[in-house]
Structure formats: C-alpha cells, structure tokens
Design a protein around this motif. Sequence first.
Motif, PDB file in Angstrom:
ATOM      1  N   ALA A  88      -2.530  -8.846   3.966  1.00  0.00           N
ATOM      2  CA  ALA A  88      -2.030  -9.000   5.333  1.00  0.00           C
ATOM      3  C   ALA A  88      -3.122  -8.626   6.333  1.00  0.00           C
ATOM      4  O   ALA A  88      -4.277  -8.381   5.963  1.00  0.00           O
ATOM      5  N   ARG A  89      -2.741  -8.587   7.613  1.00  0.00           N
ATOM      6  CA  ARG A  89      -3.644  -8.176   8.679  1.00  0.00           C
ATOM      7  C   ARG A  89      -3.019  -6.995   9.393  1.00  0.00           C
ATOM      8  O   ARG A  89      -1.797  -6.827   9.399  1.00  0.00           O
ATOM      9  N   CYS A  90      -3.858  -6.158   9.981  1.00  0.00           N
ATOM     10  CA  CYS A  90      -3.370  -4.959  10.667  1.00  0.00           C
ATOM     11  C   CYS A  90      -2.445  -5.360  11.813  1.00  0.00           C
ATOM     12  O   CYS A  90      -2.817  -6.208  12.642  1.00  0.00           O
ATOM     13  N   PRO A  91      -1.256  -4.763  11.922  1.00  0.00           N
ATOM     14  CA  PRO A  91      -0.341  -5.110  13.015  1.00  0.00           C
ATOM     15  C   PRO A  91      -0.869  -4.755  14.398  1.00  0.00           C
ATOM     16  O   PRO A  91      -0.423  -5.324  15.399  1.00  0.00           O
ATOM     17  N   GLU A  92      -1.824  -3.832  14.477  1.00  0.00           N
ATOM     18  CA  GLU A  92      -2.329  -3.384  15.771  1.00  0.00           C
ATOM     19  C   GLU A  92      -3.559  -4.172  16.228  1.00  0.00           C
ATOM     20  O   GLU A  92      -3.612  -4.636  17.364  1.00  0.00           O
ATOM     21  N   CYS A  93      -4.564  -4.306  15.367  1.00  0.00           N
ATOM     22  CA  CYS A  93      -5.828  -4.937  15.786  1.00  0.00           C
ATOM     23  C   CYS A  93      -6.102  -6.259  15.076  1.00  0.00           C
ATOM     24  O   CYS A  93      -7.149  -6.867  15.317  1.00  0.00           O
ATOM     25  N   ASP A  94      -5.223  -6.688  14.186  1.00  0.00           N
ATOM     26  CA  ASP A  94      -5.337  -7.966  13.487  1.00  0.00           C
ATOM     27  C   ASP A  94      -6.547  -8.026  12.558  1.00  0.00           C
ATOM     28  O   ASP A  94      -7.015  -9.093  12.199  1.00  0.00           O
ATOM     29  N   ARG A  95      -7.049  -6.870  12.159  1.00  0.00           N
ATOM     30  CA  ARG A  95      -8.162  -6.841  11.223  1.00  0.00           C
ATOM     31  C   ARG A  95      -7.613  -6.996   9.803  1.00  0.00           C
ATOM     32  O   ARG A  95      -6.586  -6.400   9.468  1.00  0.00           O
ATOM     33  N   PRO A  96      -8.265  -7.764   8.929  1.00  0.00           N
ATOM     34  CA  PRO A  96      -7.756  -7.926   7.565  1.00  0.00           C
ATOM     35  C   PRO A  96      -7.631  -6.586   6.845  1.00  0.00           C
ATOM     36  O   PRO A  96      -8.548  -5.759   6.882  1.00  0.00           O
ATOM     37  N   ILE A 122       0.842  -1.191   0.000  1.00  0.00           N
ATOM     38  CA  ILE A 122       0.000   0.000   0.000  1.00  0.00           C
ATOM     39  C   ILE A 122       0.879   1.243   0.000  1.00  0.00           C
ATOM     40  O   ILE A 122       1.771   1.390   0.843  1.00  0.00           O
ATOM     41  N   ALA A 123       0.614   2.160  -0.928  1.00  0.00           N
ATOM     42  CA  ALA A 123       1.433   3.361  -1.091  1.00  0.00           C
ATOM     43  C   ALA A 123       0.680   4.618  -0.692  1.00  0.00           C
ATOM     44  O   ALA A 123       0.910   5.690  -1.247  1.00  0.00           O
ATOM     45  N   ALA A 124      -0.218   4.510   0.277  1.00  0.00           N
ATOM     46  CA  ALA A 124      -0.982   5.667   0.756  1.00  0.00           C
ATOM     47  C   ALA A 124      -1.175   5.544   2.259  1.00  0.00           C
ATOM     48  O   ALA A 124      -1.084   4.451   2.827  1.00  0.00           O
ATOM     49  N   ASP A 125      -1.426   6.684   2.914  1.00  0.00           N
ATOM     50  CA  ASP A 125      -1.686   6.683   4.360  1.00  0.00           C
ATOM     51  C   ASP A 125      -3.138   6.259   4.594  1.00  0.00           C
ATOM     52  O   ASP A 125      -4.014   7.076   4.877  1.00  0.00           O
ATOM     53  N   LEU A 126      -3.373   4.966   4.467  1.00  0.00           N
ATOM     54  CA  LEU A 126      -4.717   4.408   4.611  1.00  0.00           C
ATOM     55  C   LEU A 126      -4.930   3.967   6.061  1.00  0.00           C
ATOM     56  O   LEU A 126      -4.292   3.016   6.518  1.00  0.00           O
ATOM     57  N   PRO A 127      -5.805   4.646   6.821  1.00  0.00           N
ATOM     58  CA  PRO A 127      -6.026   4.250   8.219  1.00  0.00           C
ATOM     59  C   PRO A 127      -6.864   2.991   8.326  1.00  0.00           C
ATOM     60  O   PRO A 127      -7.848   2.823   7.597  1.00  0.00           O
ATOM     61  N   CYS A 128      -6.488   2.116   9.227  1.00  0.00           N
ATOM     62  CA  CYS A 128      -7.248   0.894   9.462  1.00  0.00           C
ATOM     63  C   CYS A 128      -8.632   1.231   9.977  1.00  0.00           C
ATOM     64  O   CYS A 128      -8.790   2.100  10.842  1.00  0.00           O
ATOM     65  N   ARG A 129      -9.645   0.545   9.472  1.00  0.00           N
ATOM     66  CA  ARG A 129     -11.016   0.799   9.898  1.00  0.00           C
ATOM     67  C   ARG A 129     -11.274   0.315  11.318  1.00  0.00           C
ATOM     68  O   ARG A 129     -12.264   0.697  11.923  1.00  0.00           O
ATOM     69  N   GLY A 130     -10.398  -0.527  11.844  1.00  0.00           N
ATOM     70  CA  GLY A 130     -10.605  -1.020  13.199  1.00  0.00           C
ATOM     71  C   GLY A 130      -9.967  -0.167  14.262  1.00  0.00           C
ATOM     72  O   GLY A 130     -10.569   0.102  15.299  1.00  0.00           O
ATOM     73  N   CYS A 131      -8.718   0.285  14.010  1.00  0.00           N
ATOM     74  CA  CYS A 131      -7.986   1.001  15.056  1.00  0.00           C
ATOM     75  C   CYS A 131      -7.368   2.308  14.594  1.00  0.00           C
ATOM     76  O   CYS A 131      -6.857   3.073  15.422  1.00  0.00           O
ATOM     77  N   GLY A 132      -7.374   2.593  13.299  1.00  0.00           N
ATOM     78  CA  GLY A 132      -6.797   3.828  12.796  1.00  0.00           C
ATOM     79  C   GLY A 132      -5.324   3.752  12.453  1.00  0.00           C
ATOM     80  O   GLY A 132      -4.721   4.749  12.047  1.00  0.00           O
ATOM     81  N   TYR A 133      -4.724   2.581  12.609  1.00  0.00           N
ATOM     82  CA  TYR A 133      -3.301   2.411  12.296  1.00  0.00           C
ATOM     83  C   TYR A 133      -3.078   2.629  10.802  1.00  0.00           C
ATOM     84  O   TYR A 133      -3.825   2.122   9.969  1.00  0.00           O
ATOM     85  N   LEU A 134      -2.036   3.404  10.445  1.00  0.00           N
ATOM     86  CA  LEU A 134      -1.750   3.662   9.046  1.00  0.00           C
ATOM     87  C   LEU A 134      -1.158   2.410   8.395  1.00  0.00           C
ATOM     88  O   LEU A 134      -0.150   1.878   8.864  1.00  0.00           O
ATOM     89  N   LEU A 135      -1.775   1.965   7.324  1.00  0.00           N
ATOM     90  CA  LEU A 135      -1.418   0.696   6.683  1.00  0.00           C
ATOM     91  C   LEU A 135      -0.444   0.866   5.523  1.00  0.00           C
ATOM     92  O   LEU A 135      -0.302  -0.051   4.709  1.00  0.00           O
ATOM     93  N   ARG A 136       0.222   1.990   5.438  1.00  0.00           N
ATOM     94  CA  ARG A 136       1.223   2.175   4.387  1.00  0.00           C
ATOM     95  C   ARG A 136       2.307   1.095   4.507  1.00  0.00           C
ATOM     96  O   ARG A 136       2.725   0.737   5.603  1.00  0.00           O
ATOM     97  N   LYS A 137       2.732   0.584   3.352  1.00  0.00           N
ATOM     98  CA  LYS A 137       3.759  -0.447   3.249  1.00  0.00           C
ATOM     99  C   LYS A 137       3.281  -1.818   3.737  1.00  0.00           C
ATOM    100  O   LYS A 137       4.097  -2.718   3.962  1.00  0.00           O
ATOM    101  N   GLN A 138       1.958  -1.976   3.888  1.00  0.00           N
ATOM    102  CA  GLN A 138       1.413  -3.277   4.263  1.00  0.00           C
ATOM    103  C   GLN A 138       0.884  -3.984   3.006  1.00  0.00           C
ATOM    104  O   GLN A 138       0.282  -3.344   2.140  1.00  0.00           O
ATOM    105  N   PRO A 139       1.056  -5.308   2.894  1.00  0.00           N
ATOM    106  CA  PRO A 139       0.458  -6.035   1.758  1.00  0.00           C
ATOM    107  C   PRO A 139      -1.065  -6.027   1.856  1.00  0.00           C
ATOM    108  O   PRO A 139      -1.630  -5.983   2.957  1.00  0.00           O
ATOM    109  N   SER A 140      -1.717  -6.065   0.713  1.00  0.00           N
ATOM    110  CA  SER A 140      -3.177  -6.027   0.710  1.00  0.00           C
ATOM    111  C   SER A 140      -3.798  -7.280   1.301  1.00  0.00           C
ATOM    112  O   SER A 140      -4.951  -7.259   1.736  1.00  0.00           O
TER     113      SER A 140
END
Length: 282
Positions: free
Chosen positions: A47-55, A27-45
């Motif tokens: 993967a799961r959120c490193p903070e809340c484990d949401r897909p 991911i090449a944008a500051d996309l906030p996680c819908r579960g916790c707001g963690y920015l998902l930049r540089k995460q594979p599509s």
Amino acid sequence: MNTDASPNSASLAATTALVPLDTDGLIAADLPCRGCGYLLRKQPSDARCPECDRPVQETINASNLRLCPPNWLGQVQSGAMCLAVAIPAAFIFGFGVILWILGALTLILESPREPRSLHRLGKMAAITGAVGVLSFLVMMSGLGSGGDELPFVIALCVGVLAVGLHVGAVVRVGAVIAREAQWPKTARVGRVMSWFAWVWPIFFAGSVVLAGMSLSYAFGSSGPAPAWLNVVGGLSIYGTFFGTLGLLTAMFVFWIVLAVRMRRIRREAKVIHDQRRGVIPS
C-alpha cells in the motif's frame, strides 16, 4: 559446511523477514513512515502511506540495514574497526587522532539516503571535528607566546566543546546503524554514550574552573583554599578522569562489537544483493 559462502534457507528467511506481518499480511509493528512518521501498523506492504502517499515498501526496505549497498556496509565495518584501534593508539603511539579521523570519515562518507539521521549526524560530526582541530591548532600556536591568556582559554573551551559534540555525533552514527541492524541493546548503549559525550565538556570545564580556583589560592596571597573547594575540586577532577576513561573503554568495546557484527550483516546483504541480480537461486 562453509556457511559464509552458502547460508542455509533458514538464515536467508530470517534475513529477508524485514518487518513482522499478521495472518492477514498486514504490518504488525509500529513502523514509522520514512516520509512523515505516520505509524504503518495494519497497513498492507504493497500500500501507500495514508498521510504522505509514500510507498510502504520503501519504508520496509529502508528499515533493514541488510538492503543497503554491500560496499557501504564494508566501509562501516572498516570505519568501526579503525575507530576502535584509534582509542588505545592515542595513548600508546600518539597517532590515534589520525586513525580516529580516518575512521570517522570512512563511517560517515557515502552513507545511503535512508535513514536521514545518518546524514544529519554525519554533517554534525564533520563540522564539529573541523572546529575542534582548528581550535586546538590555535591553542597550540599561542603556547609560549607570553601574551594574553584569554585567546588560549577561549580556544581550549571551544575545542573541548567541539570534540565532545564530534565524538557524540560519531557514536550516535554507530547507534543508528545498530538500530537499523535490529540490535536494540547495542543501539541503546550507543545512545547513552553519545549523550555522555555531549555533556562531558560541562564536567571538564567545571573541573578546570575548580582546579584553577584551587591553584589561585595555592599560589596567591589569599590564604589557604576553603575545605569545600579542595573536596569538590578533587572529586570533580577524579570524576572527569575516570568518566573519560570509562567512556573510552565503553567506546572501544562498542566499536569492536559493531565491527564484528557488521561482518555478518555484510554476508547477509551480499546474499540478498546476489539474489536480486539472479546470481544465486532464491
């Protein structure tokens, strides 16, 4: 060629490109996680959120309005058009309030779970709208009674405050929808209008107070009103009038633009929905 029935592959690719990815598929944008707001930049599509484990894919899907149910998108278009028509109808025919209520209910009912702000704003619009209607009913029932004016003034203040909050919440719903549709300029305009609607009761109350002070001097025995009161009172009244007129005009244009643009969103959403069901080839 009828582009409404069969959009080309380029438009379809633009529709399904939900978030930008870099050359490594991250991911090449500051996309906030819908579960916790963690920015998902540089995460594979996938993967799961490193903070809340949401897909991560859930956030990607929720970040695009074109993946919402087409029926709800149709309700948004109808509600926006109804809200636009309600503004001039309130001055011409007098039933604009009914059209506004129908449009607001159409806009906020049966909204999808994401984004969550739609639910919060929808509840706020429903509660403040009900309070506003009840306040004005109380105010109208007290007209001509010849009793104490305090209940009338309280009902007027509560009603104006509730209407301002209601209008601001409904416009903010439109701004959230524009943001999810990736129309940043339209979303910014909606946010500005919602803030203006929320602070509008303060200007209205101030102009009413100043007008009351001027009238008390005019019909009382205290002598002529101070010059500053006439100047400030006049400016506040004219400012409130033209500010309200400008807000109504801006809202009319805002809802028209939203309704027209939602037609294209509905068309693109239907293509994606049909592809998922295998009705048309990918």
